[in-house]
Design an enzyme around this catalytic site. Sequence first.
Site, PDB file in Angstrom:
ATOM      1  N   ASP A  86      29.954 -34.420  40.174  1.00  0.00           N
ATOM      2  CA  ASP A  86      28.589 -34.632  39.701  1.00  0.00           C
ATOM      3  C   ASP A  86      27.596 -34.738  40.873  1.00  0.00           C
ATOM      4  O   ASP A  86      27.965 -35.076  41.998  1.00  0.00           O
ATOM      5  CB  ASP A  86      28.545 -35.919  38.876  1.00  0.00           C
ATOM      6  N   ASP A 164      32.682 -31.878  32.014  1.00  0.00           N
ATOM      7  CA  ASP A 164      32.701 -33.253  31.521  1.00  0.00           C
ATOM      8  C   ASP A 164      32.173 -33.344  30.082  1.00  0.00           C
ATOM      9  O   ASP A 164      31.845 -32.319  29.463  1.00  0.00           O
ATOM     10  CB  ASP A 164      31.906 -34.145  32.478  1.00  0.00           C
ATOM     11  N   GLU A 197      37.656 -33.980  28.963  1.00  0.00           N
ATOM     12  CA  GLU A 197      37.290 -34.361  27.595  1.00  0.00           C
ATOM     13  C   GLU A 197      37.693 -35.805  27.286  1.00  0.00           C
ATOM     14  O   GLU A 197      37.369 -36.318  26.220  1.00  0.00           O
ATOM     15  CB  GLU A 197      37.969 -33.345  26.645  1.00  0.00           C
ATOM     16  N   TRP A 198      38.425 -36.442  28.208  1.00  0.00           N
ATOM     17  CA  TRP A 198      38.804 -37.853  28.166  1.00  0.00           C
ATOM     18  C   TRP A 198      39.870 -38.184  27.117  1.00  0.00           C
ATOM     19  O   TRP A 198      40.075 -39.343  26.784  1.00  0.00           O
ATOM     20  CB  TRP A 198      37.610 -38.771  27.939  1.00  0.00           C
ATOM     21  N   ASP A 219      38.638 -42.326  32.955  1.00  0.00           N
ATOM     22  CA  ASP A 219      38.654 -42.233  34.413  1.00  0.00           C
ATOM     23  C   ASP A 219      39.694 -43.167  35.028  1.00  0.00           C
ATOM     24  O   ASP A 219      39.870 -44.306  34.583  1.00  0.00           O
ATOM     25  CB  ASP A 219      37.286 -42.597  34.991  1.00  0.00           C
TER      26      ASP A 219
END
Length: 402
Positions: A86, A164, A197-198, A219
């Site tokens: 990012d 993300d 996509e977590w 994360d």
Amino acid sequence: MAPPTAVLLLLMVTAGCLADARPRPATDGARRTLLANGLGLTPQMGWNSWNHFQCDINETVVRSTADALVATGLAKAGYTYVNLDDCWADYQRTKEGHMVANPKTFPSGIKALADYVHSKGLKLGLYSSAGTRTCSDRMPGSLGHEDTDAKTFASWGVDYLKYDNCYRDGTPETVRFSRMSRALKSSGRSIFYSLCEWGYMEVAKWGGASGNSWRTTGDINDTWTRMLDNIDRNDAYAQYAKPGGWNDPDMLEVGNGGMTYDEYVVHLSLWAIAKAPLVIGCDVTGISKEALGILANAEVIAINQDRLGIQGKKVTKYGNDLEVWGGRLTRHRKAVLLLNRGATRSAPVTAAWPDVGIRPGVAVEARDVWKHETLPGKFTGSLTAAVEPHSCKLFVLTPVPR
């Protein structure tokens, strides 16, 4: 307000991603028709800026990192992607709707940076989000601009996209992430696609049709507890990993200083046997000798990069602390990890042949890949080793004549 159900279903069908509450594994046919980029035949290896630098990145940091990957031998060991996370782009798009590099931190632009990274024999990665903004809110996301952004990234020579899931609009992940997959396929360049996509919507069950890897967890952070929690969550989806598409429990923290040497050995060992992406998250320009020794261990990397591409998993648990992980390798070999999660005492851990997939009566030779030595003698029926607290032993077992 959410769209009516009929409209939402129509959108999902149009995107080719209609999914019920329990998405099914992608078929090889689906992967060929949607992704088919020929990348990720083994888990990706490289470096990412986020864990250490977060938003404090610039082109000097990236160029220095590329230099350090080569100078330390990490590039030769397989760590070839240099990935900006990012905060690399300007706050807003241009009037023509294009993303551009932040002129203060990347004044030479991404094309020049990609050229530099490529000149070192490495590959450049970028970051965006399947939403209107990225997670930092310092740059635009790609939602609604997928085709434009994919073509822009391709024109710059980008080799990798981490995508993300922030600032989403309520459209299902199956739809938004697939849009970028199609855009990348049409961009004119083969770009590795990493879905961040977590673990929403059980991404492992459908991610293979869209991407080369998919985040199964939130994360990671530089702690023993979070590292183990991420690999445990990832373990539940072992059956969905295969060449071309990998479960991703997030990046490596080795070298960032929050864990002990032995804990970092466990970290890399678990990621290796689980065929997880090996993406370095520390500052490699100032990497310690100990951290470099962990990350560059060729025998551990070979387990991760084994061409059979079968994710190893937890096969036995003794009480709360002692575990055996096992996985198949090429040439009828097995990778076996003996893990002691406890903090107070050394303990013997046993890998029994039925648990790790070895037939009764088969004799093996045991190679300790951290000590770089083969244990004396042959083993039949089981292998036992004493394991210190917050430590592991990692072996490759090779069948031999009795």
